[in-house]
Design an enzyme around this catalytic site. Structure first.
Site, PDB file in Angstrom:
ATOM      1  N   GLU A  39       3.140   7.160  -3.872  1.00 47.02           N
ATOM      2  CA  GLU A  39       3.459   5.737  -3.721  1.00 47.02           C
ATOM      3  C   GLU A  39       4.747   5.637  -2.902  1.00 47.02           C
ATOM      4  O   GLU A  39       5.811   6.041  -3.359  1.00 47.02           O
ATOM      5  CB  GLU A  39       3.663   5.089  -5.093  1.00 47.02           C
ATOM      6  CG  GLU A  39       3.824   3.583  -4.995  1.00 47.02           C
ATOM      7  CD  GLU A  39       4.508   2.942  -6.204  1.00 47.02           C
ATOM      8  OE1 GLU A  39       4.337   1.737  -6.413  1.00 47.02           O
ATOM      9  OE2 GLU A  39       5.226   3.655  -6.934  1.00 47.02           O
ATOM     10  N   HIS A  47      -2.082  -2.079 -10.141  1.00 45.51           N
ATOM     11  CA  HIS A  47      -1.583  -2.744 -11.337  1.00 45.51           C
ATOM     12  C   HIS A  47      -0.285  -3.521 -11.094  1.00 45.51           C
ATOM     13  O   HIS A  47       0.223  -4.156 -12.016  1.00 45.51           O
ATOM     14  CB  HIS A  47      -1.354  -1.685 -12.418  1.00 45.51           C
ATOM     15  CG  HIS A  47      -0.313  -0.692 -11.994  1.00 45.51           C
ATOM     16  ND1 HIS A  47      -0.518   0.199 -10.958  1.00 45.51           N
ATOM     17  CD2 HIS A  47       0.947  -0.487 -12.426  1.00 45.51           C
ATOM     18  CE1 HIS A  47       0.573   0.914 -10.786  1.00 45.51           C
ATOM     19  NE2 HIS A  47       1.481   0.514 -11.663  1.00 45.51           N
ATOM     20  N   ASP A  48       0.283  -3.444  -9.901  1.00 39.14           N
ATOM     21  CA  ASP A  48       1.514  -4.183  -9.579  1.00 39.14           C
ATOM     22  C   ASP A  48       1.242  -5.390  -8.690  1.00 39.14           C
ATOM     23  O   ASP A  48       2.181  -6.150  -8.400  1.00 39.14           O
ATOM     24  CB  ASP A  48       2.500  -3.279  -8.813  1.00 39.14           C
ATOM     25  CG  ASP A  48       3.017  -2.103  -9.625  1.00 39.14           C
ATOM     26  OD1 ASP A  48       3.093  -2.220 -10.862  1.00 39.14           O
ATOM     27  OD2 ASP A  48       3.351  -1.071  -9.011  1.00 39.14           O
ATOM     28  N   ASP A  85      -1.175   9.866 -13.383  1.00 39.10           N
ATOM     29  CA  ASP A  85      -0.021   9.236 -12.758  1.00 39.10           C
ATOM     30  C   ASP A  85       1.194  10.113 -13.057  1.00 39.10           C
ATOM     31  O   ASP A  85       1.428  10.481 -14.207  1.00 39.10           O
ATOM     32  CB  ASP A  85       0.176   7.837 -13.371  1.00 39.10           C
ATOM     33  CG  ASP A  85       0.667   6.830 -12.359  1.00 39.10           C
ATOM     34  OD1 ASP A  85       1.642   7.127 -11.667  1.00 39.10           O
ATOM     35  OD2 ASP A  85       0.077   5.730 -12.285  1.00 39.10           O
ATOM     36  N   ASP A 131       4.201   8.256  -8.633  1.00 47.77           N
ATOM     37  CA  ASP A 131       4.964   7.020  -8.729  1.00 47.77           C
ATOM     38  C   ASP A 131       6.258   7.096  -7.905  1.00 47.77           C
ATOM     39  O   ASP A 131       7.004   8.089  -8.021  1.00 47.77           O
ATOM     40  CB  ASP A 131       5.307   6.812 -10.214  1.00 47.77           C
ATOM     41  CG  ASP A 131       5.793   5.420 -10.513  1.00 47.77           C
ATOM     42  OD1 ASP A 131       5.030   4.475 -10.278  1.00 47.77           O
ATOM     43  OD2 ASP A 131       6.936   5.284 -10.987  1.00 47.77           O
TER      44      ASP A 131
HETATM   45  O1  TEU Z   1       6.130   0.774  -8.802  1.00 46.94           O
HETATM   46  C1  TEU Z   1       7.165   0.826  -7.889  1.00 46.94           C
HETATM   47  C2  TEU Z   1       7.796  -0.426  -7.637  1.00 46.94           C
HETATM   48  O2  TEU Z   1       8.779  -0.455  -6.939  1.00 46.94           O
HETATM   49  C3  TEU Z   1       7.208  -1.622  -8.266  1.00 46.94           C
HETATM   50  O3  TEU Z   1       8.069  -2.031  -9.249  1.00 46.94           O
HETATM   51  C4  TEU Z   1       6.982  -2.604  -7.244  1.00 46.94           C
HETATM   52  O4  TEU Z   1       7.989  -2.528  -6.299  1.00 46.94           O
HETATM   53  C5  TEU Z   1       7.033  -3.997  -7.718  1.00 46.94           C
HETATM   54  O5  TEU Z   1       6.027  -4.222  -8.627  1.00 46.94           O
HETATM   55  C6  TEU Z   1       6.840  -4.910  -6.570  1.00 46.94           C
HETATM   56  O6  TEU Z   1       7.527  -6.052  -6.821  1.00 46.94           O
HETATM   57  C7  TEU Z   1       5.896   1.859  -9.620  1.00 46.94           C
HETATM   58  C8  TEU Z   1       4.793   1.507 -10.587  1.00 46.94           C
HETATM   59  O7  TEU Z   1       3.610   1.277  -9.861  1.00 46.94           O
HETATM   60  C9  TEU Z   1       5.215   0.357 -11.423  1.00 46.94           C
HETATM   61  O8  TEU Z   1       4.219  -0.108 -12.277  1.00 46.94           O
HETATM   62  C10 TEU Z   1       6.428   0.795 -12.217  1.00 46.94           C
HETATM   63  O9  TEU Z   1       6.942  -0.301 -12.923  1.00 46.94           O
HETATM   64  C11 TEU Z   1       7.522   1.350 -11.329  1.00 46.94           C
HETATM   65  O10 TEU Z   1       7.032   2.260 -10.350  1.00 46.94           O
HETATM   66  C12 TEU Z   1       8.512   2.128 -12.162  1.00 46.94           C
HETATM   67  O11 TEU Z   1       7.921   3.298 -12.628  1.00 46.94           O
END
Ligand code: TEU
Length: 556
Positions: free
Chosen positions: A252, A326-327, A98, A208
């Site tokens: 992403e 994971h989100d 990542d 990311d």
């Molecule tokens: O996620 C991007 C992000 O914008 C997320 O916070 C997402 O929008 C949110 O969960 C939706 O409500 C990436 C990673 O995947 C995330 O785990 C990180 O927290 C974030 O970036 C910051 O690095």
């Protein structure tokens, strides 16, 4: 488009913190992943995307990196990482790291120096702006912010820095200051670090929030900024696109439309292999409160979205196919039906069939292959995710009641994906010998890897078949996509075709029995049964059972 090795690959995402603990400290680690490589090999996946394992104070579970060239001690060491790369390679599995370069941790030495003084050599690695008026009282701090840009994790994106009496910019938590990509020295440092990892034998990167690095803050442009694609072309040239490298990259990109996705993923653009787009996620978010007041999933909208992406990227660019990460909430709870055991199993397989038979590279998130479900913790204090906890403070009680916010958290909170992987019916699902850092879903007693491995009809073995099919059937990987019988409200029917071979995919996304359209009832006999999620097909075929998935193959 010339074929690339990652097009018929299947990626498996590991969230290391929640995958397997080998030390008893309650936190998953690299040696835990190594222990489970045989399991992943049996599943058949060939790329492992690891959520961040770098050194980090873990304010955002590793998405806040304090040293890009070291491993967090709770996860292991650089030697463990080298061993993981080697051991995975022996099983035909490549590692995708990542890459979190929109921001660092506030504990990164660059930021530690930058915040001390305006003369720091690292000052321009970050984004500092003066207050809009002279600060005289503590109350002024909130009022003198350089602009009204908000953080994705709630509140202002500007944090006051006492030492230099100005503000730094953070799109995520205060402890994740954004890097200044307008400074070429930042790009040089990051490219150097990426090459260091590539030289260690990793296969590529999941990037990311990469669509945020071209931002122009003073113009309030955050996503898809004007410099974004130049930055990515430079990155490609300097790192993964170099002669002799055979990398895979996935960005992403929450703000990608099909047109934008093509800019990233058309090979001649020399940027990325593919991107994650989130239209099937954001379509069901509230315009004001986002996911915290989510709309029910409308499958007809969902079909239109998937069909659109299949069609738009048919000849240019490449799709990634995923329900989970994971989100995001667990696919079976969000888009399927986890209210009965039969529905959970059938709908998990049906949803897997839906995306694994599409054109693109599929991604599986840990536990998806077991049909793991969302979690409902009783108390807010059981939740660990910074986004969830900050959002609660921001919205309760001003725009949501406690109960409504909890409903939002149950439906869409990130901790749904982060409860420990359920390996067996042993305490804590066999994830740890200690106490896990976050509560285990109590359904581990029945939903676990061991039980799946002992049941030949399990979701696990169904995924295994889907993965195998992709490796052996080029029509699934490269075939044209055609949406059939679009008027069939509770069904999703599509066809794939390539070099004289076709697949017909029939899916029932409802919990009821649904009659097939007339045009399909008298299915030509040269359509041969290929795969399905019910033990026997109905003869003659005239309806689909609840959440049934049925695939036929035809060879000319
Ligand atoms: O996620 C991007 C992000 O914008 C997320 O916070 C997402 O929008 C949110 O969960 C939706 O409500 C990436 C990673 O995947 C995330 O785990 C990180 O927290 C974030 O970036 C910051 O690095």
């Amino acid at each position: 488009m010339e074929h690339n090795w990652w097009q018929n690959a299947v990626v498996y995402q590991v969230y290391p913190r929640s995958f397997k603990d080998s030390t008893g400290d309650g936190i998953g680690d690299l040696n835990g992943i190594i222990e489970k490589l045989n399991y992943l090999e049996a599943l058949g996946v060939n790329i492992l995307w690891l959520s961040p394992v770098y050194k980090s104070p873990m304010d955002d579970n590793g998405y806040d990196i304090s040293d890009y060239q070291d491993i967090a001690p709770e996860f292991g060491t650089l030697e463990d990482m080298a061993r993981l790369i080697r051991e995975a390679d022996l099983r035909g599995i490549k590692i995708m790291m990542d890459l979190v370069v929109n921001h660092t941790s506030d504990e990164h030495p660059w930021f530690q120096s930058a915040k001390q003084s305006k003369d720091s050599p690292y000052r321009d690695y970050y984004i500092f702006r003066p207050p809009t008026f002279e600060i005289k009282t503590p109350e002024d701090i909130e009022k003198a912010v350089p602009s009204d840009i908000g953080s994705i994790f709630s509140g202002s994106a500007w944090a006051y820095n006492e030492a230099t009496q100005d503000y730094y910019f953070h799109l995520f938590s205060k402890r994740q200051p954004d890097l200044n990509w307008e400074n070429p020295a930042v790009a040089d440092e990051i490219h150097h670090m990426m090459n260091w990892w590539l030289d260690k034998g990793i296969a590529g990167f999941r990037m990311d929030v990469i669509d945020l690095i071209g931002k122009e803050i003073d113009q309030k442009i955050i996503g898809n900024g004007p410099r974004l694609h130049h930055l990515l072309k430079d990155m490609h040239n300097a790192t993964f696109g170099c002669e002799g490298r055979h990398t895979v990259t996935v960005g992403e990109t929450w703000g990608a439309t099909p047109e934008i996705a093509k800019l990233y993923s058309k090979p001649e653009e020399k940027e990325l292999s593919m991107v994650f787009q989130f239209e099937h996620v954001t379509a069901f978010h509230d315009p004001e409160l986002g996911k915290w007041r989510s709309r029910a999933v409308n499958f007809n909208e969902l079909k239109t979205i998937f069909a659109k992406w299949q069609t738009e990227l048919a000849n240019d660019g490449w799709n990634s196919l995923f329900w989970n990460n994971h989100d995001l909430p667990r696919v079976v709870s969000k888009y399927g039906n986890d209210t009965t055991e039969a529905h959970r199993i059938a709908s998990a397989k049906m949803l897997a069939t839906m995306i694994h038979f599409m054109k693109g590279t599929p991604y599986i998130y840990q536990g998806e292959e077991l049909g793991m479900t969302n979690i409902r913790f009783d108390h807010l204090s059981d939740y660990k995710d910074i986004e969830t906890l900050n959002a609660y403070t921001a919205h309760v009680p001003s725009d949501l009641s406690h109960d409504d916010m909890m409903a939002g958290i149950y439906a869409d909170g990130r901790d749904n994906a982060r409860t420990p992987m359920q390996w067996s019916s042993a305490p804590y699902g066999g994830f740890t010998d200690g106490t896990p850092w976050i509560g285990t879903n109590p359904n581990y007693a029945t939903i676990n890897a061991e039980a799946c491995l002992n049941d030949e009809d399990s979701i696990f073995y169904y995924y295994q078949k889907l993965i195998h099919a992709r490796k052996t059937e080029p029509a699934i990987v490269y075939g044209d996509f055609e949406w059939l019988c679009q008027e069939a409200e509770q069904l999703f029917i599509y066809k794939r075709g390539y070099k004289g071979e076709s697949f017909l995919v029939l899916l029932n996304h409802s919990d009821a029995q649904v009659t097939l359209p007339n045009s399909l009832i008298n299915l030509n006999p040269d359509w041969i049964y290929f795969l399905g999620n019910y033990p026997e097909t109905i003869q003659p075929l005239s309806y689909l059972r609840p959440y049934e998935a049925l695939v036929f193959k035809q060879t000319l």
